[in-house]
Design an enzyme around this catalytic site. Structure first.
Site, PDB file in Angstrom:
ATOM      1  N   THR A 154       0.826  -1.214   0.000  1.00  0.00           N
ATOM      2  CA  THR A 154       0.000   0.000   0.000  1.00  0.00           C
ATOM      3  C   THR A 154       0.860   1.264   0.000  1.00  0.00           C
ATOM      4  O   THR A 154       1.989   1.257   0.497  1.00  0.00           O
ATOM      5  CB  THR A 154      -0.903  -0.010   1.257  1.00  0.00           C
ATOM      6  OG1 THR A 154      -1.505   1.275   1.418  1.00  0.00           O
ATOM      7  CG2 THR A 154      -0.093  -0.285   2.535  1.00  0.00           C
ATOM      8  N   ASP A 155       0.280   2.347  -0.495  1.00  0.00           N
ATOM      9  CA  ASP A 155       0.980   3.641  -0.433  1.00  0.00           C
ATOM     10  C   ASP A 155       1.085   4.172   0.996  1.00  0.00           C
ATOM     11  O   ASP A 155       1.861   5.090   1.270  1.00  0.00           O
ATOM     12  CB  ASP A 155       0.300   4.677  -1.345  1.00  0.00           C
ATOM     13  CG  ASP A 155      -1.162   4.940  -1.021  1.00  0.00           C
ATOM     14  OD1 ASP A 155      -1.696   4.332  -0.062  1.00  0.00           O
ATOM     15  OD2 ASP A 155      -1.779   5.755  -1.736  1.00  0.00           O
ATOM     16  N   GLU A 156       0.300   3.579   1.922  1.00  0.00           N
ATOM     17  CA  GLU A 156       0.316   4.089   3.298  1.00  0.00           C
ATOM     18  C   GLU A 156       1.659   3.882   3.983  1.00  0.00           C
ATOM     19  O   GLU A 156       1.919   4.486   5.026  1.00  0.00           O
ATOM     20  CB  GLU A 156      -0.782   3.425   4.125  1.00  0.00           C
ATOM     21  CG  GLU A 156      -2.159   3.765   3.624  1.00  0.00           C
ATOM     22  CD  GLU A 156      -3.248   3.336   4.586  1.00  0.00           C
ATOM     23  OE1 GLU A 156      -2.972   3.169   5.782  1.00  0.00           O
ATOM     24  OE2 GLU A 156      -4.384   3.174   4.113  1.00  0.00           O
TER      25      GLU A 156
ATOM     26  N   LYS B 170       2.421  -3.298   7.322  1.00  0.00           N
ATOM     27  CA  LYS B 170       2.622  -3.440   5.864  1.00  0.00           C
ATOM     28  C   LYS B 170       4.046  -2.998   5.505  1.00  0.00           C
ATOM     29  O   LYS B 170       4.712  -3.627   4.688  1.00  0.00           O
ATOM     30  CB  LYS B 170       1.596  -2.620   5.076  1.00  0.00           C
ATOM     31  CG  LYS B 170       0.175  -3.144   5.115  1.00  0.00           C
ATOM     32  CD  LYS B 170       0.021  -4.546   4.557  1.00  0.00           C
ATOM     33  CE  LYS B 170       0.231  -4.614   3.053  1.00  0.00           C
ATOM     34  NZ  LYS B 170      -0.092  -5.981   2.528  1.00  0.00           N
TER      35      LYS B 170
ATOM     36  N   TYR C 187      -1.695  -0.684  11.228  1.00  0.00           N
ATOM     37  CA  TYR C 187      -1.846  -1.338   9.910  1.00  0.00           C
ATOM     38  C   TYR C 187      -0.680  -1.001   8.989  1.00  0.00           C
ATOM     39  O   TYR C 187       0.007  -1.890   8.470  1.00  0.00           O
ATOM     40  CB  TYR C 187      -3.179  -0.931   9.258  1.00  0.00           C
ATOM     41  CG  TYR C 187      -3.199  -1.210   7.766  1.00  0.00           C
ATOM     42  CD1 TYR C 187      -3.180  -2.516   7.284  1.00  0.00           C
ATOM     43  CD2 TYR C 187      -3.208  -0.165   6.839  1.00  0.00           C
ATOM     44  CE1 TYR C 187      -3.164  -2.776   5.909  1.00  0.00           C
ATOM     45  CE2 TYR C 187      -3.199  -0.413   5.469  1.00  0.00           C
ATOM     46  CZ  TYR C 187      -3.178  -1.725   5.016  1.00  0.00           C
ATOM     47  OH  TYR C 187      -3.154  -1.972   3.662  1.00  0.00           O
TER      48      TYR C 187
HETATM   49  P1  NAD Z   1      -9.501  -7.433   2.576  1.00  0.00           P
HETATM   50  O1  NAD Z   1      -9.492  -7.217   4.050  1.00  0.00           O
HETATM   51  O2  NAD Z   1     -10.744  -7.175   1.812  1.00  0.00           O
HETATM   52  O3  NAD Z   1      -9.088  -8.950   2.267  1.00  0.00           O
HETATM   53  C1  NAD Z   1      -8.073  -9.610   2.960  1.00  0.00           C
HETATM   54  C2  NAD Z   1      -8.240 -11.115   2.720  1.00  0.00           C
HETATM   55  O4  NAD Z   1      -7.158 -11.790   3.384  1.00  0.00           O
HETATM   56  C3  NAD Z   1      -9.543 -11.687   3.298  1.00  0.00           C
HETATM   57  O5  NAD Z   1     -10.145 -12.550   2.364  1.00  0.00           O
HETATM   58  C4  NAD Z   1      -9.078 -12.458   4.527  1.00  0.00           C
HETATM   59  O6  NAD Z   1      -9.900 -13.574   4.838  1.00  0.00           O
HETATM   60  C5  NAD Z   1      -7.683 -12.885   4.119  1.00  0.00           C
HETATM   61  N1  NAD Z   1      -6.800 -13.135   5.262  1.00  0.00           N
HETATM   62  C6  NAD Z   1      -6.606 -12.319   6.347  1.00  0.00           C
HETATM   63  N2  NAD Z   1      -5.740 -12.904   7.192  1.00  0.00           N
HETATM   64  C7  NAD Z   1      -5.361 -14.086   6.626  1.00  0.00           C
HETATM   65  C8  NAD Z   1      -4.477 -15.123   7.018  1.00  0.00           C
HETATM   66  N3  NAD Z   1      -3.797 -15.070   8.184  1.00  0.00           N
HETATM   67  N4  NAD Z   1      -4.325 -16.180   6.193  1.00  0.00           N
HETATM   68  C9  NAD Z   1      -5.008 -16.257   5.026  1.00  0.00           C
HETATM   69  N5  NAD Z   1      -5.873 -15.314   4.610  1.00  0.00           N
HETATM   70  C10 NAD Z   1      -6.037 -14.237   5.405  1.00  0.00           C
HETATM   71  O7  NAD Z   1      -8.285  -6.590   2.028  1.00  0.00           O
HETATM   72  P2  NAD Z   1      -8.101  -5.839   0.618  1.00  0.00           P
HETATM   73  O8  NAD Z   1      -8.609  -4.472   0.752  1.00  0.00           O
HETATM   74  O9  NAD Z   1      -8.585  -6.724  -0.458  1.00  0.00           O
HETATM   75  O10 NAD Z   1      -6.502  -5.750   0.566  1.00  0.00           O
HETATM   76  C11 NAD Z   1      -5.746  -6.799  -0.036  1.00  0.00           C
HETATM   77  C12 NAD Z   1      -4.291  -6.403  -0.047  1.00  0.00           C
HETATM   78  O11 NAD Z   1      -4.124  -5.200  -0.783  1.00  0.00           O
HETATM   79  C13 NAD Z   1      -3.697  -6.127   1.342  1.00  0.00           C
HETATM   80  O12 NAD Z   1      -2.383  -6.639   1.388  1.00  0.00           O
HETATM   81  C14 NAD Z   1      -3.699  -4.611   1.453  1.00  0.00           C
HETATM   82  O13 NAD Z   1      -2.670  -4.165   2.306  1.00  0.00           O
HETATM   83  C15 NAD Z   1      -3.437  -4.237   0.007  1.00  0.00           C
HETATM   84  N6  NAD Z   1      -3.929  -2.908  -0.414  1.00  0.00           N
HETATM   85  C16 NAD Z   1      -5.238  -2.569  -0.236  1.00  0.00           C
HETATM   86  C17 NAD Z   1      -5.715  -1.351  -0.702  1.00  0.00           C
HETATM   87  C18 NAD Z   1      -7.169  -0.954  -0.574  1.00  0.00           C
HETATM   88  O14 NAD Z   1      -7.534   0.135  -0.994  1.00  0.00           O
HETATM   89  N7  NAD Z   1      -8.047  -1.804  -0.043  1.00  0.00           N
HETATM   90  C19 NAD Z   1      -4.838  -0.474  -1.328  1.00  0.00           C
HETATM   91  C20 NAD Z   1      -3.490  -0.842  -1.482  1.00  0.00           C
HETATM   92  C21 NAD Z   1      -3.056  -2.068  -1.032  1.00  0.00           C
HETATM   93  O1  TDX Z   2     -16.938   5.925   7.649  1.00  0.00           O
HETATM   94  C1  TDX Z   2     -15.872   6.400   7.252  1.00  0.00           C
HETATM   95  N1  TDX Z   2     -15.763   7.752   7.102  1.00  0.00           N
HETATM   96  C2  TDX Z   2     -14.632   8.357   6.656  1.00  0.00           C
HETATM   97  O2  TDX Z   2     -14.585   9.591   6.529  1.00  0.00           O
HETATM   98  C3  TDX Z   2     -14.733   5.573   6.928  1.00  0.00           C
HETATM   99  C4  TDX Z   2     -14.815   4.076   7.097  1.00  0.00           C
HETATM  100  C5  TDX Z   2     -13.596   6.201   6.465  1.00  0.00           C
HETATM  101  N2  TDX Z   2     -13.532   7.537   6.338  1.00  0.00           N
HETATM  102  C6  TDX Z   2     -12.321   8.166   5.766  1.00  0.00           C
HETATM  103  C7  TDX Z   2     -11.003   7.706   6.334  1.00  0.00           C
HETATM  104  C8  TDX Z   2     -10.079   7.851   5.145  1.00  0.00           C
HETATM  105  O3  TDX Z   2      -9.632   9.197   5.037  1.00  0.00           O
HETATM  106  O4  TDX Z   2     -12.304   7.783   4.388  1.00  0.00           O
HETATM  107  C9  TDX Z   2     -10.968   7.549   3.938  1.00  0.00           C
HETATM  108  C10 TDX Z   2     -10.839   6.120   3.433  1.00  0.00           C
HETATM  109  O5  TDX Z   2     -10.961   5.262   4.557  1.00  0.00           O
HETATM  110  P1  TDX Z   2     -10.782   3.665   4.448  1.00  0.00           P
HETATM  111  O6  TDX Z   2     -11.756   3.119   3.452  1.00  0.00           O
HETATM  112  O7  TDX Z   2     -10.797   3.108   5.828  1.00  0.00           O
HETATM  113  O8  TDX Z   2      -9.352   3.552   3.733  1.00  0.00           O
HETATM  114  P2  TDX Z   2      -7.866   4.020   4.176  1.00  0.00           P
HETATM  115  O9  TDX Z   2      -7.737   4.147   5.645  1.00  0.00           O
HETATM  116  O10 TDX Z   2      -7.503   5.190   3.307  1.00  0.00           O
HETATM  117  O11 TDX Z   2      -7.045   2.706   3.724  1.00  0.00           O
HETATM  118  C11 TDX Z   2      -7.377   2.022   2.487  1.00  0.00           C
HETATM  119  O12 TDX Z   2      -6.453   2.351   1.464  1.00  0.00           O
HETATM  120  C12 TDX Z   2      -5.149   1.905   1.624  1.00  0.00           C
HETATM  121  C13 TDX Z   2      -7.394   0.513   2.702  1.00  0.00           C
HETATM  122  O13 TDX Z   2      -8.325   0.201   3.722  1.00  0.00           O
HETATM  123  C14 TDX Z   2      -6.029   0.015   3.048  1.00  0.00           C
HETATM  124  O14 TDX Z   2      -6.037  -1.411   3.153  1.00  0.00           O
HETATM  125  C15 TDX Z   2      -5.077   0.429   1.954  1.00  0.00           C
HETATM  126  O15 TDX Z   2      -3.770   0.081   2.319  1.00  0.00           O
END
Ligand code: NAD
Ligand code: TDX
Length: 332
Positions: free
Chosen positions: A121-123, A152, A148
């Site tokens: 992630t960019d975080e 990462k 988190y």
């Molecule tokens: P998510 O929470 O929707 O999915 C995570 C999945 O991993 C789930 O299916 C969960 O059951 C599985 N999991 C968790 N712990 C596990 C374990 N110990 N063993 C096996 N499976 C396990 O997450 P996401 O949003 O799909 O993110 C996926 C990846 O992408 C992560 O590595 C996250 O850091 C990265 N990422 C997410 C975002 C975003 O915007 N959501 C952005 C950049 C990077």
């Molecule tokens: O109810 C809400 N209201 C609100 O204002 C929630 C759930 C979030 N927010 C804000 C927090 C953040 O500024 O919205 C923005 C996005 O929040 P999230 O969906 O929780 O995402 P963020 O914390 O930015 O992280 C996401 O992007 C990077 C993913 O969850 C991470 O897994 C990924 O690494």
């Protein structure tokens, strides 16, 4: 044709990747997923059984992981505890999965000589000021803010060390915020869409000025396939699609696309340590590997996502009440 092991393939981005792989390649996929609260086997419904297999298990289970990694050509590692708000409540599972789980997979890739791609992630880069002209690049120093993002960051550094010390054939990508179908209702965009569907007012943390750089999950998938095809071993690639928007703008757009007054939301307690702005410069991926995003119109992508949540109530309804009770307990 390759055999892929996709960890976390029943989660949001992992399941979008599995659908993308089935549509655009002839690879076969083994999904390893623990099916935590964030995993949903229904996200893989309808995929061909002769090409997609789901193994329910933990990425920190060394025996299981070694066996599965030994059977494939490539590991694509999505599994993680992924939600910042949960990491503020209980960091422990983030260490177990993001750090120990990634370590377990790397050891298996090392023993088996398996190609490894790590999804991050960019975080890990921390945050930017609103008026900073800079965006994150592959050279930006790590500076994570939350439990988190720090786990990462730790997992990324483990991958780099396993490349350098043990010659593991790994690449890393750090992507910005994804949106699209199959995203858990705890996350910002699905939470607000399903709130409106349920007649609950959307909830904006603090003033809502925080900026996220939105990319459609399908564009994330095409970028990962590009890196698997042409990425250089040991390299990191940033993935982003120039989608910066502040949270207030996104909530107002959701409300107006759903036919509600655009000011029909509430400001709630801000997130502790809330990162102000993320922004990705994906020049390296675009110029070196020739990747181009397809979803250039955020409003159209958001409208399609709203439509998906309207049509798939059964997919998300099981989680909605519990998520809202958790947020309500924190004044959010
Ligand atoms: P998510 O929470 O929707 O999915 C995570 C999945 O991993 C789930 O299916 C969960 O059951 C599985 N999991 C968790 N712990 C596990 C374990 N110990 N063993 C096996 N499976 C396990 O997450 P996401 O949003 O799909 O993110 C996926 C990846 O992408 C992560 O590595 C996250 O850091 C990265 N990422 C997410 C975002 C975003 O915007 N959501 C952005 C950049 C990077
Ligand atoms: O109810 C809400 N209201 C609100 O204002 C929630 C759930 C979030 N927010 C804000 C927090 C953040 O500024 O919205 C923005 C996005 O929040 P999230 O969906 O929780 O995402 P963020 O914390 O930015 O992280 C996401 O992007 C990077 C993913 O969850 C991470 O897994 C990924 O690494």
């Amino acid at each position: 044709m390759s055999k892929l092991l996709v960890t976390g393939g029943a989660g949001f981005i992992g399941s979008n990747f599995v659908h993308h792989v089935i549509r655009h390649t002839d690879h076969t996929v083994t999904v390893l997923d623990k099916l935590t609260y964030a995993g949903n086997r229904d996200s893989l419904a309808g995929l061909p059984a002769n090409r997609v297999e789901l193994v329910v298990g933990d990425i920190a289970d060394a025996t299981l992981v070694d066996d599965l990694v030994g059977r494939v050509d490539t590991v694509v590692h999505y599994a993680a505890e992924s939600h910042n708000d949960n990491s503020l409540d209980d960091p422990r599972p983030f260490l177990d999965t993001n750090i120990v789980g990634t370590y377990t997979l790397l050891e298996a890739a090392r023993r088996n000589g398996t190609r490894f791609h790590h999804i991050s992630t960019d975080e890990v880069y921390g945050d930017l000021e609103l008026d900073d002209p800079a965006r994150f690049t592959e050279a930006t120093p790590y500076n994570p803010s939350s439990p988190y993002s720090s786990t990462k960051a730790g997992s990324d550094l483990l991958v780099r060390a396993w490349v350098r010390s043990f010659g593991v054939q790994a690449t890393i990508s750090n992507c910005s915020n994804n949106y699209g179908p199959y995203q858990h209702v705890e996350k910002f965009i699905p939470r607000q869409i399903t709130n409106v569907i349920r007649g609950i007012r959307p909830k904006l943390y603090g003033a809502g000025e925080n900026v996220r750089d939105w990319i459609h999950a399908d564009d994330h998938s095409s970028a990962v396939l590009t890196i698997l095809d042409r990425g250089r071993i040991g390299e990191t690639y940033l993935i982003g699609a120039d989608g910066e928007k502040d949270n207030k703008t996104v909530v107002e757009l959701i409300l107006s696309l759903m036919g509600e007054p655009s000011d029909a939301y509430d400001h709630v307690t801000d997130r502790a340590g809330h990162d102000m702005r993320y922004a990705i410069d994906s020049t390296k991926l675009r110029t070196e590997l020739g990747w181009v995003p397809q979803y250039r119109d955020f409003e159209a992508g958001l409208a399609a996502t709203i439509d998906w949540y309207r049509r798939n109530d059964a997919w998300w309804a099981r989680d909605k009440d519990g998520v809202e009770a958790f947020y309500a307990s924190k004044g959010q």
